[in-house]
Design a protein around this motif. Structure first.
Motif, PDB file in Angstrom:
ATOM      1  N   ILE A  34       0.841  -1.193   0.000  1.00 28.81           N
ATOM      2  CA  ILE A  34       0.000   0.000   0.000  1.00 28.81           C
ATOM      3  C   ILE A  34       0.880   1.249   0.000  1.00 28.81           C
ATOM      4  CG2 ILE A  34      -1.790   1.239   1.279  1.00 28.81           C
ATOM      5  CD1 ILE A  34      -2.658  -1.457   2.441  1.00 28.81           C
ATOM      6  N   VAL A  35       0.468   2.264  -0.769  1.00 28.81           N
ATOM      7  CA  VAL A  35       1.231   3.499  -0.856  1.00 28.81           C
ATOM      8  C   VAL A  35       0.248   4.667  -0.862  1.00 28.81           C
ATOM      9  CG1 VAL A  35       1.269   3.472  -3.376  1.00 28.81           C
ATOM     10  CG2 VAL A  35       3.050   4.707  -2.152  1.00 28.81           C
ATOM     11  N   ARG A  36       0.645   5.777  -0.259  1.00 28.70           N
ATOM     12  CA  ARG A  36      -0.164   6.994  -0.271  1.00 28.70           C
ATOM     13  C   ARG A  36       0.071   7.726  -1.596  1.00 28.70           C
ATOM     14  NH1 ARG A  36      -2.241  10.071   3.889  1.00 28.70           N
ATOM     15  NH2 ARG A  36      -2.689   7.989   4.735  1.00 28.70           N
ATOM     16  N   ALA A  37      -1.013   8.044  -2.300  1.00 30.62           N
ATOM     17  CA  ALA A  37      -0.895   8.659  -3.624  1.00 30.62           C
ATOM     18  C   ALA A  37      -2.126   9.506  -3.876  1.00 30.62           C
ATOM     19  CB  ALA A  37      -0.735   7.591  -4.703  1.00 30.62           C
ATOM     20  N   LEU A  38      -2.140  10.176  -5.035  1.00 32.44           N
ATOM     21  CA  LEU A  38      -3.272  10.972  -5.477  1.00 32.44           C
ATOM     22  C   LEU A  38      -4.104  10.151  -6.454  1.00 32.44           C
ATOM     23  CD1 LEU A  38      -1.552  14.429  -6.102  1.00 32.44           C
ATOM     24  CD2 LEU A  38      -2.843  13.704  -4.094  1.00 32.44           C
ATOM     25  N   VAL A  39      -5.434  10.271  -6.339  1.00 32.37           N
ATOM     26  CA  VAL A  39      -6.356   9.564  -7.216  1.00 32.37           C
ATOM     27  C   VAL A  39      -7.237  10.598  -7.903  1.00 32.37           C
ATOM     28  CG1 VAL A  39      -8.232   7.896  -7.355  1.00 32.37           C
ATOM     29  CG2 VAL A  39      -6.339   7.496  -5.791  1.00 32.37           C
ATOM     30  N   SER A  40      -7.321  10.508  -9.232  1.00 30.34           N
ATOM     31  CA  SER A  40      -8.140  11.419 -10.017  1.00 30.34           C
ATOM     32  C   SER A  40      -9.401  10.683 -10.453  1.00 30.34           C
ATOM     33  CB  SER A  40      -7.364  11.916 -11.239  1.00 30.34           C
ATOM     34  OG  SER A  40      -8.154  12.754 -12.041  1.00 30.34           O
ATOM     35  N   LEU A  41     -10.581  11.175  -9.992  1.00 35.00           N
ATOM     36  CA  LEU A  41     -11.859  10.532 -10.272  1.00 35.00           C
ATOM     37  C   LEU A  41     -12.717  11.458 -11.124  1.00 35.00           C
ATOM     38  CD1 LEU A  41     -12.653   9.106  -6.717  1.00 35.00           C
ATOM     39  CD2 LEU A  41     -11.479   7.977  -8.603  1.00 35.00           C
ATOM     40  N   PRO A  42     -13.663  10.912 -11.900  1.00 36.09           N
ATOM     41  CA  PRO A  42     -14.516  11.761 -12.750  1.00 36.09           C
ATOM     42  C   PRO A  42     -15.330  12.757 -11.916  1.00 36.09           C
ATOM     43  CG  PRO A  42     -14.678   9.450 -13.393  1.00 36.09           C
ATOM     44  CD  PRO A  42     -13.913   9.478 -12.108  1.00 36.09           C
ATOM     45  N   ALA A  43     -15.445  13.969 -12.418  1.00 37.60           N
ATOM     46  CA  ALA A  43     -16.174  15.012 -11.698  1.00 37.60           C
ATOM     47  C   ALA A  43     -17.683  14.846 -11.814  1.00 37.60           C
ATOM     48  CB  ALA A  43     -15.761  16.394 -12.221  1.00 37.60           C
ATOM     49  N   ASP A  44     -18.164  14.042 -12.777  1.00 32.97           N
ATOM     50  CA  ASP A  44     -19.604  13.871 -12.913  1.00 32.97           C
ATOM     51  C   ASP A  44     -20.187  12.892 -11.897  1.00 32.97           C
ATOM     52  OD1 ASP A  44     -18.438  11.636 -13.887  1.00 32.97           O
ATOM     53  OD2 ASP A  44     -19.399  11.675 -15.855  1.00 32.97           O
ATOM     54  N   SER A  45     -19.344  12.320 -11.040  1.00 32.08           N
ATOM     55  CA  SER A  45     -19.805  11.443  -9.965  1.00 32.08           C
ATOM     56  C   SER A  45     -19.473  12.082  -8.621  1.00 32.08           C
ATOM     57  CB  SER A  45     -19.140  10.070 -10.066  1.00 32.08           C
ATOM     58  OG  SER A  45     -17.740  10.185  -9.937  1.00 32.08           O
ATOM     59  N   GLU A  46     -20.247  11.731  -7.611  1.00 37.28           N
ATOM     60  CA  GLU A  46     -20.000  12.272  -6.290  1.00 37.28           C
ATOM     61  C   GLU A  46     -18.746  11.652  -5.679  1.00 37.28           C
ATOM     62  OE1 GLU A  46     -23.410  11.678  -3.897  1.00 37.28           O
ATOM     63  OE2 GLU A  46     -24.730  12.936  -5.131  1.00 37.28           O
ATOM     64  N   ILE A  47     -18.130  12.398  -4.759  1.00 39.93           N
ATOM     65  CA  ILE A  47     -16.954  11.873  -4.076  1.00 39.93           C
ATOM     66  C   ILE A  47     -17.384  10.687  -3.213  1.00 39.93           C
ATOM     67  CG2 ILE A  47     -15.139  12.385  -2.416  1.00 39.93           C
ATOM     68  CD1 ILE A  47     -15.207  15.258  -3.354  1.00 39.93           C
ATOM     69  N   PRO A  48     -16.783   9.526  -3.389  1.00 38.63           N
ATOM     70  CA  PRO A  48     -17.232   8.346  -2.638  1.00 38.63           C
ATOM     71  C   PRO A  48     -16.913   8.477  -1.153  1.00 38.63           C
ATOM     72  CG  PRO A  48     -15.243   7.843  -3.854  1.00 38.63           C
ATOM     73  CD  PRO A  48     -15.664   9.207  -4.294  1.00 38.63           C
ATOM     74  N   PRO A  49     -17.710   7.823  -0.288  1.00 36.21           N
ATOM     75  CA  PRO A  49     -17.436   7.864   1.151  1.00 36.21           C
ATOM     76  C   PRO A  49     -16.083   7.257   1.480  1.00 36.21           C
ATOM     77  CG  PRO A  49     -19.659   7.062   0.709  1.00 36.21           C
ATOM     78  CD  PRO A  49     -18.960   7.109  -0.597  1.00 36.21           C
ATOM     79  N   ALA A  50     -15.423   7.839   2.466  1.00 35.24           N
ATOM     80  CA  ALA A  50     -14.074   7.400   2.818  1.00 35.24           C
ATOM     81  C   ALA A  50     -14.061   6.117   3.624  1.00 35.24           C
ATOM     82  CB  ALA A  50     -13.358   8.514   3.592  1.00 35.24           C
ATOM     83  N   GLU A  51     -15.216   5.672   4.169  1.00 40.61           N
ATOM     84  CA  GLU A  51     -15.217   4.479   5.018  1.00 40.61           C
ATOM     85  C   GLU A  51     -15.297   3.185   4.224  1.00 40.61           C
ATOM     86  OE1 GLU A  51     -19.413   6.286   4.991  1.00 40.61           O
ATOM     87  OE2 GLU A  51     -17.337   6.949   5.246  1.00 40.61           O
TER      88      GLU A  51
END
Length: 782
Positions: free
Chosen positions: A274-291
């Motif tokens: 596992i590594v900490r990184a940046l993830v780019s997701l489509p803006a037409d969808s809501e930000i998914p829950p972090a849990e």
């Protein structure tokens, strides 16, 4: 040579000698005291030059007869472009009252490789790159120039891979070119846009500011240029991630986009930590829950920015993992159940609730779905039908990626133990949902499940509900499952490969036996060959007949050895065609052809190509002999006259010219047959009576425009084409290019064509780069 410097050998004042005699006369009157030199800044020897006036050819500079040998490489119109650019930039700086230093640079190919400009007030450098450069050399030079400058502008003379890199990086690119006007080369600055269009502006009309050289279009392009885009690499195998809401995204990150969410997350690629990184997701969808934990199955790309900006993962789509898979990733742990949760009765969760934010109990334990005839096991919460379908589909896709089959018990261990409680009807309904809808270009993943080493006993019912025709009555389900398994392995393999066609379960239609099967004695009352196989055989037979007829027609023109080598495959093909036409298959040739049926067409193609090479070689030999015939006849005539004591009669000028042209053509053909070149001074011609320009022109004028130019293998004293190669192109009836770069490409291509035509055996000729001149256009003699 066409260029020189004025005054002395170290001068940087370039000049181009007018090519026409009347222009040279006017030039001499205007500049009677000029002295011309083969300047050191042109890569010359430093010797004094004189202008040569001609009415039948181009006027040019020439060394004095007693001058030492000069090794100057470039002597065309563009050989002094760096000095014209240097003088033009100095004039522009003086006109705009801007302090600056201008120097020419020798980067290994000559003093005209580049022109450097340094503006101390704005700490800016400009590099006019005139020679070709690759990416690593350009990057090394860019780092070196940046050592004492805040910014660098690159202006390229030619288009290539580096200019395309510059366009992709900055959104625009600066270009430079020179045009001949009298004895000058006027400098133009071009602004190339992303659509490859270039707008040119004379250098004297440009401005010099703190942003460098500015044209009417460069400032607009600089203001409207898009942000440099990161480089993207596809990621194989997929990955999982969980958002890290407390981690901050760097300000002004190069991965930010108005059409996407950029979030910090903990990312776990396949078989990696596992590594900490940046993830780019489509803006037409809501930000998914972090849990929750999410999976990116396909379409993931690794974004890499220039410098030390790091990297990010770009996802087109993602899906949430169930509790069991999420726990296996190490990114999520189920919370301990509370007393109220343990005592609470199980309640079914609707599909609508699963699409919105789900309640906490669904994440705490493993989950199952009840099917007809299935009871929910104690201790398991219920999940929606869609989530179970997705989980089973993902598990089967992973088995296909690993090139392995599976069983229902294995799926129960990897997906959910509750799958063991499914009845046959529930399993069938689940698999129908997994493979719906049925598509021709997507494999049926249900074929990967085995039961005791065989396909599922109810697989035919799954296929019937999916819409596979003939599945209910066919006896080929086992064979169908094996073919579909191979299709799944091909589609999901790493890397993926072409899938074989899907097997049809429809009963075979009775068809007439083809003549080939009858001739070979095959007796079958129910042939099962498909229409595709029959069409393939028909195409092969037509190809075989065409090759046989073509090779048979070439036999009369072949020599004894090639004809003997072509006879054996031809006899085999003729015997096979006789068998197909109903002849008795008892001959020795027919039996031999039967064994080599699949290889007969390639064998015949190879034999035909060998015969064609033999014909071309024989034609080449005849041409060489015909070229030598006039010279041999003249030698025989002279020997005959000497033996008879008679004095040879003087030859007429026309006969002498024809003999000289034939002798020169023979010499050039011999050099081309060895894939070599010859310097103009080594040609076997009488330079006093017949000049090289006229002789080479006569060769091309008589050769025709379809044949390669033998004169292309003649090189000048300094390398490259002879100075009058443009005149030879005119004599051959071909178009004459305007630039030296285009002329050099044409000259090299004609060299390749000459080497290919006169090789033994001859090779296929590459296409010609220069078109012919229409017949109505006047042709200029050399």
């Amino acid at each position: 040579m066409q260029t020189a410097v004025i005054g002395h050998k170290n001068s940087d004042h370039p000049v181009i000698l007018p090519m026409d005699a009347w222009e040279l006369d006017r030039w001499r009157k205007v500049h009677p005291n000029y002295s011309y030199w083969c300047g050191l800044q042109l890569g010359g020897c430093g010797g004094e030059l004189s202008d040569r006036r001609y009415t039948t050819k181009v006027c040019h500079f020439a060394h004095h007869p007693t001058a030492p040998v000069c090794h100057r490489k470039n002597n065309g119109e563009s050989s002094a472009d760096h000095l014209f650019i240097k003088r033009g930039v100095q004039s522009l700086l003086g006109k705009r009252r801007v302090r600056g230093q201008v120097h020419t640079r020798d980067l290994g190919a000559g003093p005209g490789d580049a022109v450097d400009v340094y503006l101390p007030d704005s700490r800016r450098r400009l590099r006019f790159q005139l020679s070709a450069v690759d990416y690593r050399s350009w990057r090394q030079a860019d780092d070196a120039l940046a050592a004492d400058a805040d910014d660098i502008d690159w202006i390229f003379a030619s288009e290539g891979a580096i200019t395309q890199q510059y366009l992709g990086r900055h959104g625009y690119c600066l270009r430079v070119r020179c045009e001949t006007v009298g004895g000058e080369r006027r400098v133009h600055i071009g602004a190339e846009a992303r659509d490859r269009t270039v707008t040119w502006t004379p250098l004297e009309e440009c401005a010099v500011t703190s942003s460098g050289i500015v044209t009417p279009d460069t400032e607009r392009m600089r203001l409207s240029r898009p942000r440099p885009r990161p480089t993207a690499f596809p990621l194989q195998g997929g990955l999982v991630f969980a958002l890290a809401p407390k981690a901050e995204v760097p300000a002004d990150s190069p991965f930010e986009s108005e059409r996407r969410h950029l979030l910090a997350a903990d990312v776990k690629p396949v078989d990696s930590p596992i590594v900490r990184a940046l993830v780019s997701l489509p803006a037409d969808s809501e930000i998914p829950p972090a849990e929750h934990v999410y999976r990116i199955t396909d379409g993931a790309r690794l974004l890499v920015a220039e410098g030390t900006a790091g990297w990010a993962v770009e996802a087109k789509r993602y899906e949430r993992l169930n509790a069991h898979d999420a726990e296996r990733t190490g990114l999520w742990t189920p919370p301990p159940p509370t007393t109220s949760q343990q005592a609470a009765p199980l309640k079914a969760t609707t599909s609508r609730q699963s699409q919105s934010q789900p309640p906490a109990p669904r994440e705490e334990t493993e989950a199952v779905r009840t099917a007809p005839g299935t009871e929910a096991p104690k201790g398991w919460a219920l999940i929606s039908h869609a989530e179970m379908v997705t989980a089973v589909r993902d598990a089967l896709s992973q088995h296909a990626r690993l090139q392995s089959t599976t069983t229902w018990d294995t799926l129960a261990r990897t997906v959910s133990p509750a799958l063991k409680k499914y009845s046959d009807t529930g399993r069938r309904d689940l698999l129908v949902a997994v493979d719906s809808p049925l598509r021709e270009h997507a494999p049926v993943l249900s074929a990967l499940i085995r039961d005791g080493g065989e396909q599922l006993p109810y697989l035919f019912r799954v296929l019937a509900e999916l819409g596979v025709q003939g599945a209910s009555t066919s006896h080929c389900i086992k064979h169908w499952a094996a073919v579909e398994t191979e299709r799944a392995f091909a589609a999901y393999g790493v890397p993926p490969r072409a899938m074989p066609p899907r097997l049809s379960l429809l009963p075979a239609q009775p068809v007439l036996q083809p003549p080939v099967a009858v001739a070979l004695g095959r007796r079958t009352t129910a042939p099962t060959r498909s229409l595709t196989d029959m069409a393939s055989d028909a195409l092969m037979m037509r190809r075989l007949r065409t090759l046989t007829a073509e090779l048979e027609g070439m036999l009369p023109v072949l020599g004894k050895g090639p004809r003997k080598r072509a006879r054996k495959p031809l006899d085999m093909a003729q015997a096979w065609l006789a068998v197909c036409n109903g002849a008795a298959p008892s001959t020795r040739r027919a039996k031999e052809a039967r064994k080599k049926l699949r290889h007969l067409v390639p064998i015949l193609e190879e034999a035909l190509e060998t015969a064609k090479r033999s014909v071309r070689a024989a034609r080449h030999t005849r041409e060489m002999q015909e070229a030598k015939r006039p010279a041999e006849a003249e030698r025989s005539r002279r020997k005959s006259q000497v033996s008879q004591g008679k004095q040879s009669a003087p030859r007429t000028p026309a006969v002498a010219e024809q003999e000289s042209v034939a002798q020169l053509r023979t010499q050039l053909a011999q050099v081309a047959a060895q894939s070599g070149t010859i310097e103009i001074g080594h040609l076997k011609i009488d330079l006093e009576s017949q000049g090289a320009r006229r002789m080479l022109g006569e060769i091309e004028r008589g050769a025709g425009t379809d044949l390669p130019m033998l004169s292309a293998i003649v090189i000048g004293k300094k390398g490259g084409p002879v100075p009058f190669f443009r005149d030879i192109l005119k004599a051959a009836g071909l178009a004459v290019p305007q630039t030296d770069e285009a002329l050099l490409k044409i000259w090299r291509r004609e060299q390749e064509r000459a080497h290919a035509a006169y090789a033994n055996p001859p090779r296929p000729l590459p296409p010609r780069l220069v078109p012919t001149v229409p017949q109505t256009a006047p042709r200029t003699d050399c």
